[in-house]
Motif scaffolding. Structure first.
Motif, PDB file in Angstrom:
ATOM      1  N   GLY A  28       0.799  -1.220   0.000  1.00 57.15           N
ATOM      2  CA  GLY A  28       0.000   0.000   0.000  1.00 57.15           C
ATOM      3  C   GLY A  28       0.834   1.274   0.000  1.00 57.15           C
ATOM      4  N   HIS A  29       2.101   1.161  -0.375  1.00 62.13           N
ATOM      5  CA  HIS A  29       2.974   2.335  -0.388  1.00 62.13           C
ATOM      6  C   HIS A  29       2.776   3.158  -1.656  1.00 62.13           C
ATOM      7  CE1 HIS A  29       6.038   0.305   2.513  1.00 62.13           C
ATOM      8  NE2 HIS A  29       4.973   0.766   3.130  1.00 62.13           N
ATOM      9  N   ASP A  30       2.907   4.481  -1.490  1.00 54.17           N
ATOM     10  CA  ASP A  30       2.772   5.368  -2.651  1.00 54.17           C
ATOM     11  C   ASP A  30       4.041   5.402  -3.495  1.00 54.17           C
ATOM     12  OD1 ASP A  30       0.833   7.659  -0.683  1.00 54.17           O
ATOM     13  OD2 ASP A  30       0.145   6.266  -2.225  1.00 54.17           O
ATOM     14  N   ARG A  31       5.192   5.258  -2.854  1.00 53.74           N
ATOM     15  CA  ARG A  31       6.468   5.495  -3.539  1.00 53.74           C
ATOM     16  C   ARG A  31       7.100   4.191  -3.993  1.00 53.74           C
ATOM     17  NH1 ARG A  31       9.150  10.531  -0.119  1.00 53.74           N
ATOM     18  NH2 ARG A  31       7.312  11.857  -0.266  1.00 53.74           N
ATOM     19  N   MET A  32       7.585   4.195  -5.226  1.00 56.68           N
ATOM     20  CA  MET A  32       8.260   3.021  -5.775  1.00 56.68           C
ATOM     21  C   MET A  32       9.524   3.442  -6.505  1.00 56.68           C
ATOM     22  SD  MET A  32       5.035   0.637  -6.962  1.00 56.68           S
ATOM     23  CE  MET A  32       6.015  -0.880  -7.014  1.00 56.68           C
ATOM     24  N   TYR A  33      10.496   2.539  -6.543  1.00 58.86           N
ATOM     25  CA  TYR A  33      11.840   2.853  -7.042  1.00 58.86           C
ATOM     26  C   TYR A  33      12.378   1.671  -7.853  1.00 58.86           C
ATOM     27  CZ  TYR A  33      11.433   5.782  -2.821  1.00 58.86           C
ATOM     28  OH  TYR A  33      10.985   6.651  -1.857  1.00 58.86           O
ATOM     29  N   TRP A  34      13.238   1.986  -8.814  1.00 65.36           N
ATOM     30  CA  TRP A  34      14.022   0.961  -9.496  1.00 65.36           C
ATOM     31  C   TRP A  34      15.506   1.287  -9.331  1.00 65.36           C
ATOM     32  CZ3 TRP A  34      13.073  -3.705 -11.205  1.00 65.36           C
ATOM     33  CH2 TRP A  34      11.760  -4.064 -11.558  1.00 65.36           C
ATOM     34  N   TYR A  35      16.268   0.259  -8.911  1.00 65.18           N
ATOM     35  CA  TYR A  35      17.713   0.366  -8.745  1.00 65.18           C
ATOM     36  C   TYR A  35      18.394  -0.721  -9.579  1.00 65.18           C
ATOM     37  CZ  TYR A  35      16.989   3.028  -4.373  1.00 65.18           C
ATOM     38  OH  TYR A  35      16.639   3.964  -3.430  1.00 65.18           O
ATOM     39  N   ARG A  36      19.653  -0.469  -9.919  1.00 61.25           N
ATOM     40  CA  ARG A  36      20.483  -1.558 -10.410  1.00 61.25           C
ATOM     41  C   ARG A  36      21.684  -1.727  -9.482  1.00 61.25           C
ATOM     42  NH1 ARG A  36      23.338  -0.747 -16.152  1.00 61.25           N
ATOM     43  NH2 ARG A  36      24.868  -2.172 -15.243  1.00 61.25           N
ATOM     44  N   GLN A  37      22.107  -2.978  -9.338  1.00 61.36           N
ATOM     45  CA  GLN A  37      23.234  -3.295  -8.477  1.00 61.36           C
ATOM     46  C   GLN A  37      24.333  -3.898  -9.324  1.00 61.36           C
ATOM     47  OE1 GLN A  37      22.522  -6.341  -5.507  1.00 61.36           O
ATOM     48  NE2 GLN A  37      24.305  -5.727  -4.301  1.00 61.36           N
ATOM     49  N   ASP A  38      25.513  -3.306  -9.237  1.00 61.40           N
ATOM     50  CA  ASP A  38      26.691  -3.815  -9.927  1.00 61.40           C
ATOM     51  C   ASP A  38      27.787  -4.049  -8.903  1.00 61.40           C
ATOM     52  OD1 ASP A  38      25.386  -1.563 -11.946  1.00 61.40           O
ATOM     53  OD2 ASP A  38      26.125  -3.342 -12.989  1.00 61.40           O
ATOM     54  N   PRO A  39      28.582  -5.080  -9.086  1.00 67.96           N
ATOM     55  CA  PRO A  39      29.656  -5.370  -8.121  1.00 67.96           C
ATOM     56  C   PRO A  39      30.556  -4.157  -7.906  1.00 67.96           C
ATOM     57  CG  PRO A  39      29.409  -7.169  -9.683  1.00 67.96           C
ATOM     58  CD  PRO A  39      28.537  -6.050 -10.186  1.00 67.96           C
ATOM     59  N   ILE A  46      17.621   4.302 -10.720  1.00 63.22           N
ATOM     60  CA  ILE A  46      17.326   4.484 -12.138  1.00 63.22           C
ATOM     61  C   ILE A  46      16.150   5.449 -12.309  1.00 63.22           C
ATOM     62  CG2 ILE A  46      16.761   3.318 -14.302  1.00 63.22           C
ATOM     63  CD1 ILE A  46      17.768   0.709 -13.042  1.00 63.22           C
ATOM     64  N   TYR A  47      15.023   5.122 -11.713  1.00 65.37           N
ATOM     65  CA  TYR A  47      13.827   5.951 -11.745  1.00 65.37           C
ATOM     66  C   TYR A  47      13.083   5.795 -10.430  1.00 65.37           C
ATOM     67  CZ  TYR A  47      13.473   7.342 -16.717  1.00 65.37           C
ATOM     68  OH  TYR A  47      13.662   7.914 -17.944  1.00 65.37           O
ATOM     69  N   TYR A  48      12.257   6.785 -10.108  1.00 62.22           N
ATOM     70  CA  TYR A  48      11.387   6.643  -8.960  1.00 62.22           C
ATOM     71  C   TYR A  48      10.057   7.352  -9.227  1.00 62.22           C
ATOM     72  CZ  TYR A  48      13.151  11.289  -7.507  1.00 62.22           C
ATOM     73  OH  TYR A  48      13.511  12.612  -7.450  1.00 62.22           O
ATOM     74  N   SER A  49       9.060   6.952  -8.453  1.00 65.31           N
ATOM     75  CA  SER A  49       7.703   7.462  -8.646  1.00 65.31           C
ATOM     76  C   SER A  49       7.063   7.657  -7.286  1.00 65.31           C
ATOM     77  CB  SER A  49       6.900   6.463  -9.484  1.00 65.31           C
ATOM     78  OG  SER A  49       5.521   6.774  -9.457  1.00 65.31           O
ATOM     79  N   GLU A  59      19.683   8.616 -10.829  1.00 66.08           N
ATOM     80  CA  GLU A  59      21.093   8.862 -11.128  1.00 66.08           C
ATOM     81  C   GLU A  59      21.502   8.360 -12.512  1.00 66.08           C
ATOM     82  OE1 GLU A  59      23.385   7.002  -8.099  1.00 66.08           O
ATOM     83  OE2 GLU A  59      25.313   7.599  -8.922  1.00 66.08           O
ATOM     84  N   ILE A  60      20.902   7.246 -12.973  1.00 68.42           N
ATOM     85  CA  ILE A  60      21.357   6.593 -14.202  1.00 68.42           C
ATOM     86  C   ILE A  60      20.174   6.181 -15.073  1.00 68.42           C
ATOM     87  CG2 ILE A  60      23.594   5.772 -13.325  1.00 68.42           C
ATOM     88  CD1 ILE A  60      22.115   3.029 -12.895  1.00 68.42           C
ATOM     89  N   SER A  61      19.380   7.128 -15.540  1.00 65.67           N
ATOM     90  CA  SER A  61      18.155   6.802 -16.266  1.00 65.67           C
ATOM     91  C   SER A  61      18.358   6.543 -17.765  1.00 65.67           C
ATOM     92  CB  SER A  61      17.144   7.925 -16.075  1.00 65.67           C
ATOM     93  OG  SER A  61      17.691   9.145 -16.560  1.00 65.67           O
ATOM     94  N   ASP A  62      19.478   6.936 -18.322  1.00 64.10           N
ATOM     95  CA  ASP A  62      19.681   6.778 -19.768  1.00 64.10           C
ATOM     96  C   ASP A  62      19.588   5.314 -20.173  1.00 64.10           C
ATOM     97  OD1 ASP A  62      22.180   9.414 -20.290  1.00 64.10           O
ATOM     98  OD2 ASP A  62      20.008   9.458 -20.011  1.00 64.10           O
ATOM     99  N   GLY A  63      18.796   5.051 -21.224  1.00 66.70           N
ATOM    100  CA  GLY A  63      18.632   3.692 -21.725  1.00 66.70           C
ATOM    101  C   GLY A  63      17.496   2.936 -21.075  1.00 66.70           C
ATOM    102  N   TYR A  64      16.795   3.581 -20.142  1.00 64.66           N
ATOM    103  CA  TYR A  64      15.685   2.965 -19.424  1.00 64.66           C
ATOM    104  C   TYR A  64      14.441   3.842 -19.513  1.00 64.66           C
ATOM    105  CZ  TYR A  64      19.483   0.392 -17.088  1.00 64.66           C
ATOM    106  OH  TYR A  64      20.594  -0.373 -16.821  1.00 64.66           O
TER     107      TYR A  64
END
Lengths: 114, 110
Positions: A28-39, A46-49, A59-64
Motif C-alpha cells: 500500500g505504499h505510494d512510492r516506488m523505485y528501481w535500482y540496479r546493483q553492480d559489483p 534508475i527511476y522513482y515514482s 542517477e542513471i536513467s539513460d537507456g531505461y
C-alpha cells in the motif's frame, strides 16, 4: 506472501531486444523505485515514482524507461538492451512523507544481455 | 554531491569475533542513516537506522551510532555468527534522495 514481488527473477536476452521488468507490491505504499546493483558500485537509482502520475529520473536513467500503471505496479523497460545493462535490478517501495522512512526491497531480477 | 563510502571487502572473520564495518558520508543538511543487509539470493533488508545526531540504531546484536562530527555511521557487532554472513550496505537519505555505499561482503567461518 512477499510484499514486493518482481518478475522475472532471471532473464537472459540479446543485444537490441526490448525487455520489461515488472514490480508489484501489496504494502500500500505510494512510492516506488528501481535500482540496479553492480559489483563494487552498490545500488544506483534508475527511476522513482511518488504516485501514479509522478515519474522522476534517478542517477542513471539513460537507456531505461518506466511506467507506473497503478499504485501497486511499477515497470522498468529497456527499449534496446545492451551488454553493459547486465546487472541485478531491484524494485523498492516506501511510504509517503518524511526522510526517516526505510525502503522495502523486492528479491531482485538478474538480467544478462549477451 | 551526496555520497556514501564504506569499507571495502571482503571481510572474513571467525565465529565470535568482533566486527566493525566503517561508513562515512557526505551530505548537505541532516540525512537519515541506514544499514541494510543482503543475504544470498535475496533483496536488501533494513538492519538498523538512525535519524539524528548521536542516535544509536541497534538490531540483532548490531549497533551503529550517528556521528555528525565525523560524518560516520560505523556498524559493529561484538560476536558474529556464521548466519551473519551477507553483504552489508550503508545508506543515507537526504530529503527524497537515497544513496547507498558499494557494499561490504562479510563471511563468518565456524
Amino acid at each position: 506472501d512477499a510484499d514486493v514481488t518482481q518478475t522475472p527473477r532471471n532473464r537472459i536476452t540479446k543485444t537490441g531486444k526490448r525487455i520489461m521488468l515488472e514490480c508489484s507490491q501489496t504494502k500500500g505504499h505510494d512510492r516506488m523505485y528501481w535500482y540496479r546493483q553492480d559489483p563494487g558500485l552498490g545500488l544506483r537509482l534508475i527511476y522513482y515514482s511518488f504516485d501514479v502520475k509522478d515519474i522522476n529520473k534517478g542517477e542513471i536513467s539513460d537507456g531505461y524507461s518506466v511506467s507506473r500503471q497503478a499504485q501497486a505496479k511499477f515497470s522498468l523497460s529497456l527499449e534496446s538492451a545492451i551488454p553493459n545493462q547486465t546487472a541485478l535490478y531491484f524494485c523498492a517501495t516506501s511510504p509517503a512523507g518524511g526522510t526517516y522512512n526505510e525502503q522495502f526491497f523486492g528479491p531482485g531480477t538478474r538480467l544478462t544481455v549477451l | 554531491g551526496d555520497s556514501v563510502t564504506q569499507m571495502e571487502g571482503p571481510v572474513t572473520l571467525s565465529e565470535e569475533a568482533f566486527l566493525t564495518i566503517n561508513c562515512t558520508y557526505t551530505a548537505t543538511g541532516y540525512p537519515s542513516l541506514f544499514w541494510y543487509v543482503q543475504y544470498p539470493g535475496e533483496g536488501l533488508q533494513l538492519l538498523l537506522k538512525a535519524t539524528k545526531a548521536d542516535d544509536k540504531g541497534s538490531n540483532k546484536g548490531f549497533e551503529a551510532t550517528y556521528r555528525k562530527e565525523t560524518t560516520s555511521f560505523h556498524l559493529e557487532k561484538g560476536s558474529v555468527q556464521v548466519s551473519d554472513s551477507a553483504v552489508y550496505f550503508c545508506a543515507h537519505r537526504n530529503n527524497n534522495d537515497m544513496r547507498f555505499g558499494a557494499g561490504t561482503r562479510l563471511t563468518v567461518k565456524p
